[in-house]
Each structure stands twice: as structure tokens, then as C-alpha cells.
Design a protein around this motif. Structure first.
Motif: not given
Length: 81
Positions: A34, A36-38, A40-44, A47-48
Motif C-alpha cells: 500500500r 509503495s502504491g502511494e 508511486l502515485r505521488d512521484r508521478g 518515477f519514469w
């Protein structure tokens, strides 16, 4: 109830000083997913960029119990279809 610590490292380490009390390691694994998902979402878009980051989970004696590793690299030119 055991206490678990969640440490994020993406080149600079973010230490979890408080920890989280959870009933067992399976609950800690669920919380790690959970969290990690948050992240990933916050890094936008950041992350790429191909930089690897990880989330380490330790117990109260600072023993690493498990590690989640993430990285992503965009290969497509955004200007092409």
C-alpha cells in the motif's frame, strides 16, 4: 504487537523513526504494498526517469525482513504516436 519500520531509499534515504505496530509480517507486507502504491502515485512523472528506489521493511532490531524494488524507464518518444 510487533513494530515494523518502512525505509524508502531513492538515492537518499528516508528513515522511519516511529515504526508501525502490526499484527504480523503478512500485515507488514500488505502495508508495504500500500505504501509503495502511494509513493508511486505521488512521484508521478519522476518515477519514469529510470532511477531505482526501494522500500525496506525491518523489525525492531533493525533486521531487514523484506525489500520491494521499483524502477521504470519510458522508452517511447512522447511526440510520436
Amino acid at each position: 504487537m510487533p513494530c515494523y519500520f518502512f525505509y524508502m531509499n531513492d538515492g537518499s534515504s528516508v528513515r522511519d523513526a516511529e515504526g508501525t505496530e502490526l499484527p504480523d509480517i503478512y500485515a507488514a507486507q500488505d502495508q508495504a504494498i500500500r505504501t509503495s502504491g502511494e509513493i508511486l502515485r505521488d512521484r508521478g512523472a519522476k518515477f519514469w526517469n529510470g532511477t531505482e528506489w526501494k522500500l525496506e521493511v525491518t523489525d525492531e532490531s533493525d533486521q531487514v525482513l523484506f525489500v520491494l524494488r521499483f524502477s521504470a524507464e519510458e522508452k517511447l518518444d512522447p511526440g510520436t504516436s
